[in-house]
Structures are given as structure tokens and as C-alpha cells.
Design a protein around this motif. Structure first.
Motif, short mmCIF file in Angstrom:
data_model
loop_
_atom_site.label_atom_id
_atom_site.label_comp_id
_atom_site.label_asym_id
_atom_site.label_seq_id
_atom_site.Cartn_x
_atom_site.Cartn_y
_atom_site.Cartn_z
N GLN A 1 1.74 4.63 -2.86
CA GLN A 1 1.57 5.99 -2.07
C GLN A 1 2.81 6.67 -2.37
OE1 GLN A 1 -1.45 6.69 -0.68
NE2 GLN A 1 -0.97 8.69 -0.51
N MET B 1 0.82 -1.18 0.04
CA MET B 1 -0.06 0.03 -0.07
C MET B 1 0.81 1.29 0.02
SD MET B 1 -2.55 1.00 2.67
CE MET B 1 -3.85 -0.36 2.28
N TYR B 2 1.98 1.16 0.94
CA TYR B 2 2.78 2.51 0.87
C TYR B 2 3.58 2.60 -0.52
CZ TYR B 2 1.75 2.78 5.83
OH TYR B 2 1.03 3.01 6.85
N LEU C 1 3.79 10.15 -4.56
CA LEU C 1 4.41 11.55 -3.98
C LEU C 1 5.39 12.01 -5.04
CD1 LEU C 1 4.79 9.97 -0.58
CD2 LEU C 1 3.13 12.04 -1.24
#
Lengths: 292, 258
Positions: free
Chosen positions: A5, A1-2, A9
Motif C-alpha cells: 500500500q 499488506m501495508y 502511495l
């Protein structure tokens, strides 16, 4: 999930980056903008021209007034008399020797008073106790007309060194006050940051207080060089055997207005050069420490 | 024994005009690797709490311990990130990041390697030799975080690190920094007045009371199917429940103080 993300970014950074580089100017300039720029340039040129015209008008009136005997040339001298006297003095080489002597005294006085000023300002920053104790003395020294100390310097230091005494006395107090107040105005957050890393007082001084004070150093130097020159001329008035200040008083005493005026002209040139050098050094320093 | 313990900590400030009691009987234990957020009404001494843990302030009574040792001076195991970035204009980004390592006389070669890899990892790879002025507010705050991480603290103290940013940058950055902090596996203590920020970033939210303040309540933040990133956490049903609960507790103080 990160994972997803953080790739998101990255894209954000890229767009932020291009925005910060490319914002503002459009590739083709509009005619209105060009007109604005032309008007600005015209104004700058016109100001420079007017400045030259003012100088010419003053010199012309001065020359006319003296040649046509509106005023007594004995009292005012005249530009042409100064030019011819300047030629003579140049031929003798004396006026240059005098200018160099005054220049040397100014440079030494300036460096000495900056060094002394910085050292004392650091002491005052280091110990707020000492700073509080010395505060009234600084106020009194600042208010005192230092010229009054002339005879003391003459007796204590002799006719040569008393010039430095006067130069430093006149410039050092303001230097200390400007630097010390600059040290106190440094962003408390920067100091707190250093404290959070456990920095020693010496580290705070060398890594934050001194570099952060660069703009303050520059403006202090500009004030100091003017005051040092005042001190040197004052010192020469009181005790010297040579130098521009000496020539000015001597010319006055023997009623040679030409010598007085020529010396003042050289002094103008000297102070311009001194100030120019200091601001050039200041610009270099400001650029080096990225305060531009 | 917990990593950080505050036992019956009180703090009073003295000025010529008055004496202010900021903290009264604060008890708190924080475990290694925990992410704790501290919220409370403004002026309740949240930041003071961080200063105590960092060792920059000493409690008037009670004690603060780190790994069982009493904290008496800024510890090398603690990193502090302040509200503003306080980047030095006269240093480029890389040298700003290295200031902490320099002050603590760490191995500069290793610190530099760490700094460069962190810059690369967090999207600032090309900016090492840039001047801070050339960076946006969000980027500057990221640099400030890397500066704190380079000294490899076991405990990170964040004092409202996003409050000086505009709302959009703030959301994006708190999301990102939340993510960074989770992958660093360090203990984090975040002080904030933003309830959403606290809920979406922390494992545990501590609510402080009005001055003289102490710990009022604690909330363990749990989401039913694993920890979402801060931005996504706002869409979870649990988020609203926590928000209502914490808001309710803070609101009491607002009413009392009016």
C-alpha cells in the motif's frame, strides 16, 4: 499488506510532484502567444511614453503662459525661473539643508509613530477589555482634525519638538486602527492550532500574530509615511525656523513664488524617495516572510 | 480505567441571544491504542467533543479524564489535527512541522530529527525547505499530520481532516493516513460526517444523536480476515452491512429534523 500500500502511495506522490512542477507552460510558445506578449509589451511602453508626454505638455504650457504673459509670472512663477532659482539655491546649499531637515523629521516621526502604533495595537489585541474601553476614544481621535492641536503642541513641546508632535498625531491613530483591525482578521484556525499546542499569549503573538501581519505592516507603513510627511509639513508651517514647510510659508509671505515652487518640487522628490524606500523595505519584508 | 473517559458530560454555550445545549449526558470510554470514529448529524457537537477531550473547552457539568486525571487545559499528551492545514506561509515545511515542538519547548534537535524522518517516511523527503504554497492540498494535509505527530502525542484528535479536499485526494489521503495512524499505534479519535471514512478507518464507530446530543449507538468494526487498508475495506461485504446500519441510524435524525 501495508507495505504494498505504501509503495503505491509513494508513486502517487511522485506523479503529484511532477504535475505540480511541470503543469501549465508548453516548451515551445505558439505564435499567438508571442503576439499576445508583444501586444502587452507595446502597451506598457506606450503608457510610460504618455506619462512623460503629459509632464512635458504641462511644463510647456506653464512656461508659455508665463513667458507670453497670459498669466502674471509673479503669481505662477515658471519652470525656467524655478530652474534658475534652483541653481542659485543649490549654490547657496540652503535648499538641501532644508530638505535634509524635513527628511530627518519625517524619518524620526515615521519610526516613532510606527513604534507607538504597533505597541498600542498589541495592547488592544492583548486585552479585548481595554480595546472595548478605548474604542470610542479612538473613534473621536480619528475624527478630530489633528491640525487643530497645533497650538497645544507648540506650547507644550516648543517650536522644534512640536513638529514631531504634529507628525505623530496625524499618523498614529490610523496606524493603530489599521494594525489592530489586521490583528483581529488573522485566521482563527491558526490561533486554534496554537491553542491546541497549549501556546501562551506571548507565543501566539510572536509566532503567529506578528508574522501573519507582515502584509498589513507593509500597507500600514505606506499610509503612515504619507501622513507623517503631512504632519511634518504642517508642523513646519506652524512653528519651524527651517525645513521645506518653513520655506513654503516664508516664500508665500514674501511673495517669492519661485521659492514656493522650488520647495514644493523638492518636497515632491522627498516624498517620492520616502515612499520608494518604504515600498522597497516592504517588498523585502514581504519576500522574507514569503507573502509574495 | 480507560485512557480517556467522559462521565456524564454536558455542555451549554451562551450567547447574548440564547443558550444552546450542545451535549447532554455523554458517556464514553476509550482504550489506549484504539481507533474511534465519531459520526453524527451536522451540528451535533462532534467537534465540541474533541475540544473537550483536548482541554480547550471545559464541560458545563460532568468530567473528562485522561489517564484518570481531570482535563483542565491542553495536555501535552494530546495532538489535534484540524479540518484545514493552517500551515504558516512565513515558515518552510520543516519549520511548520516544528511549531508544536517549539511551543511546548521540547528538545528541538530531537524534534527536528523526528520531523525529517517522518517527512522521509511519508514521501515528503525532498520538501523540508519548500514553502507550503508549493505543495498540493493533499501534501499540505500530510504535513499537518506530521506536525501533530512530531510532538509525540499519546492521543490524536482528528477533526474532519479530509473534508476540505476534493474527492479523489480525499480517498487517497484517508487511505494513506489510515495506514500511517495504524503503524503509529496511538489512540486516535476521528470526527467525520463521512460514514465510509469512519467504517474503513476505525475499530469502533460511535453514532451521536441530534442536539442536545449524546452517544446513540456504537459499532465495533470487524472484518472476517484481518483489517484491510481503508481503500480495500470498501470492497468487503461487511462494509456494506455496517454502512446500512449506521446510515439507518443517521437517517432517522434527518427525517426527524425535517
Amino acid at each position: 499488506m501495508y507495505e504494498s500500500q505504501s509503495s503505491n502511495l509513494k508513486r502517487n506522490f511522485e506523479s503529484e510532484r511532477s504535475a505540480s512542477n511541470g503543469g501549465g507552460t508548453t516548451p515551445t510558445q505558439s505564435s499567438e502567444y508571442n503576439r499576445f506578449l508583444r501586444a502587452r509589451r507595446r502597451r506598457v511602453v506606450s503608457i510610460r511614453l504618455s506619462q512623460v508626454v503629459v509632464l512635458i505638455v504641462i511644463l510647456a504650457i506653464w512656461q508659455l503662459a508665463a513667458s507670453l504673459q497670459w498669466v502674471n509670472p509673479m503669481l505662477t512663477s515658471s519652470p525656467s525661473a524655478i530652474v534658475s532659482l534652483f541653481g542659485q539655491l543649490l549654490h547657496q546649499g540652503k535648499i538641501f539643508t532644508d530638505t535634509l531637515i524635513t527628511a530627518k523629521e519625517t524619518v524620526i516621526g515615521f519610526v516613532a509613530s510606527m513604534v507607538i502604533g504597533i505597541a498600542i495595537a498589541i495592547v488592544l489585541w492583548w486585552s479585548s477589555y481595554v480595546s472595548n474601553v478605548l474604542d470610542p476614544y479612538l473613534v473621536v481621535l480619528n475624527a478630530l482634525p489633528k491640525v487643530a492641536l497645533g497650538p497645544i503642541f507648540y506650547i507644550w513641546l516648543g517650536d522644534q519638538k512640536s513638529i514631531y508632535g504634529m507628525a505623530i498625531a496625524i499618523s498614529v491613530v490610523v496606524t493603530i486602527m489599521m494594525l489592530a483591525s489586521g490583528f483581529h482578521e488573522i485566521d482563527k484556525g491558526k490561533l486554534k492550532l496554537m491553542e491546541s499546542f497549549g501556546a501562551s499569549k506571548w507565543q501566539v503573538l510572536t509566532k503567529v500574530v506578528l508574522p501573519a501581519s507582515v502584509p498589513n505592516f507593509v500597507s500600514t507603513m505606506k499610509v503612515n509615511v504619507g501622513l507623517t510627511l503631512v504632519g511634518v509639513i504642517m508642523g513646519e508651517f506652524l512653528s519651524a525656523k527651517a525645513g521645506l514647510g518653513f520655506e513654503i510659508t516664508y516664500g508665500g509671505q514674501v511673495f517669492q513664488m519661485g521659492l514656493v515652487m522650488t520647495s514644493i518640487m523638492m518636497l515632491v522628490v522627498l516624498s517620492l524617495i520616502m515612499y520608494g524606500l518604504v515600498s522597497y523595505f516592504g517588498r523585502w519584508l514581504t519576500k522574507k516572510y514569503h507573502f509574495d | 480505567m480507560s485512557q480517556i473517559e467522559l462521565k456524564d458530560v454536558s455542555l451549554r454555550y451562551f450567547t447574548l441571544k440564547e443558550e444552546t445545549e450542545a451535549l447532554r449526558g455523554v458517556n464514553l470510554a476509550i482504550e489506549e491504542g484504539e481507533f474511534v470514529a465519531i459520526v453524527g448529524p451536522s451540528g451535533c457537537g462532534k467537534s465540541t467533543l474533541l475540544s473537550l477531550i483536548s482541554g480547550m473547552l471545559q464541560p458545563t457539568s460532568g468530567q473528562v479524564t485522561l489517564y484518570g486525571n481531570r482535563v483542565t487545559e491542553p495536555s501535552k499528551r494530546v495532538g489535534y489535527m484540524l479540518q484545514h492545514d493552517y500551515l504558516f506561509e512565513w515558515r518552510d515545511v520543516l519549520n511548520n512541522i516544528l511549531i508544536g515542538a517549539e511551543v511546548r519547548s521540547m528538545n528541538m534537535r530531537l524534534a527536528k530529527e523526528r520531523a525529517l524522518s517522518l517527512l522521509e517516511r511519508y514521501g515528503l523527503g525532498g520538501f523540508a525547505t519548500h514553502n507550503p504554497k508549493q505543495l498540493s492540498g493533499g501534501m499540505r494535509q500530510r504535513v499537518a499530520l506530521i506536525r501533530t505527530l512530531v510532538v509525540e502525542p499519546d492521543v490524536l484528535l482528528l477533526d474532519e481532516p479530509f473534508s476540505a479536499l476534493d474527492f479523489q485526494t480525499r480517498l487517497a489521503l484517508s487511505d494513506e493516513i489510515g495506514t500511517i495512524l495504524r503503524e503509529q499505534h496511538r489512540t486516535v479519535i476521528l470526527v467525520t460526517h463521512d460514514i465510509s471514512e469512519a467504517i474503513t478507518m476505525a475499530d469502533r464507530v460511535i453514532v451521536m444523536s441530534n442536539r442536545p446530543s449524546s452517544v446513540k449507538t456504537e459499532h465495533r468494526i470487524e472484518f472476517s480476515d484481518g483489517r484491510p487498508s481503508p481503500l480495500l475495506a470498501r470492497q468487503r461485504p461487511e462494509y456494506n452491512e455496517y454502512f446500512q446500519a449506521i446510515w439507518g441510524e443517521l437517517e432517522e435524525h434527518v427525517r426527524i429534523s425535517e
